[in-house]
Design a protein around this motif. Structure first.
Motif, PDB file in Angstrom:
ATOM      1  N   LEU A  26       0.762  -1.299  -0.134  1.00  0.00           N
ATOM      2  CA  LEU A  26       0.039   0.010   0.143  1.00  0.00           C
ATOM      3  C   LEU A  26       0.708   1.237   0.089  1.00  0.00           C
ATOM      4  O   LEU A  26       0.622   2.345  -0.770  1.00  0.00           O
ATOM      5  CB  LEU A  26      -1.060  -0.060   1.219  1.00  0.00           C
ATOM      6  CG  LEU A  26      -1.948  -1.169   1.239  1.00  0.00           C
ATOM      7  CD1 LEU A  26      -3.095  -0.993   2.290  1.00  0.00           C
ATOM      8  CD2 LEU A  26      -2.893  -1.008  -0.008  1.00  0.00           C
ATOM      9  N   MET A  27       1.864   1.516   0.720  1.00  0.00           N
ATOM     10  CA  MET A  27       2.726   2.335   0.675  1.00  0.00           C
ATOM     11  C   MET A  27       3.294   2.730  -0.705  1.00  0.00           C
ATOM     12  O   MET A  27       3.525   3.989  -0.934  1.00  0.00           O
ATOM     13  CB  MET A  27       4.136   2.208   1.899  1.00  0.00           C
ATOM     14  CG  MET A  27       3.355   2.235   3.210  1.00  0.00           C
ATOM     15  SD  MET A  27       2.576   4.006   3.494  1.00  0.00           S
ATOM     16  CE  MET A  27       3.792   5.137   3.359  1.00  0.00           C
ATOM     17  N   GLU A  28       3.628   1.616  -1.437  1.00  0.00           N
ATOM     18  CA  GLU A  28       4.276   1.809  -2.613  1.00  0.00           C
ATOM     19  C   GLU A  28       3.311   2.502  -3.674  1.00  0.00           C
ATOM     20  O   GLU A  28       3.701   3.338  -4.460  1.00  0.00           O
ATOM     21  CB  GLU A  28       4.994   0.744  -3.095  1.00  0.00           C
ATOM     22  CG  GLU A  28       5.544   0.682  -4.665  1.00  0.00           C
ATOM     23  CD  GLU A  28       6.889   1.810  -4.617  1.00  0.00           C
ATOM     24  OE1 GLU A  28       6.668   2.524  -5.523  1.00  0.00           O
ATOM     25  OE2 GLU A  28       7.542   1.930  -3.573  1.00  0.00           O
ATOM     26  N   ALA A  29       2.017   1.748  -3.498  1.00  0.00           N
ATOM     27  CA  ALA A  29       1.003   2.196  -4.376  1.00  0.00           C
ATOM     28  C   ALA A  29       0.582   3.662  -4.156  1.00  0.00           C
ATOM     29  O   ALA A  29       0.601   4.502  -5.146  1.00  0.00           O
ATOM     30  CB  ALA A  29      -0.120   1.300  -4.292  1.00  0.00           C
TER      31      ALA A  29
END
Length: 109
Positions: A26-29
């Motif tokens: 989620l952080m990369e997205a």
């Protein structure tokens, strides 16, 4: 690889690619989404000389406001009532706090 082995060179076996787990980072997205949103291409504009932001159209006029809008959400009902009385808002004695905020906001437009 075969040619390298025939020549006597050492050949290392490549690691197998990681199996997809179905889990999304989620952080990369989120980072990717923010980068796309901040990109001038993503919003259809042109980059400026510094590479940041979007160029302003020539001839665009600045919007001038007569006074900054006051944040009414932090005021008490009594303070809102006094302000409503000052601008002579009708029916203010029967209004809720939220009604007073809406009426005062509408009177400033």
């Amino acid at each position: 690889m075969i040619e390298a082995k025939k020549a006597g060179e050492t050949v290392e076996r490549a690691e197998a690619p990681a199996e997809p787990t179905g889990v999304v980072d989620l952080m990369e997205a989120l980072r990717a989404s923010v980068e796309r949103a901040g990109s001038p291409k993503a919003i259809g504009g042109k980059a400026t000389a510094s590479g940041k932001g979007v160029e302003k159209k020539q001839g665009a006029k600045k919007r001038i406001r007569s006074a900054p809008k006051e944040d009414l959400s932090g005021l008490s009902k009594a303070d809102l009532y006094r302000k409503a009385a000052a601008v002579d808002i009708p029916g203010r004695s029967h209004m809720t706090r939220d009604d007073l905020v809406k009426a005062l906001s509408a009177s400033r437009k």
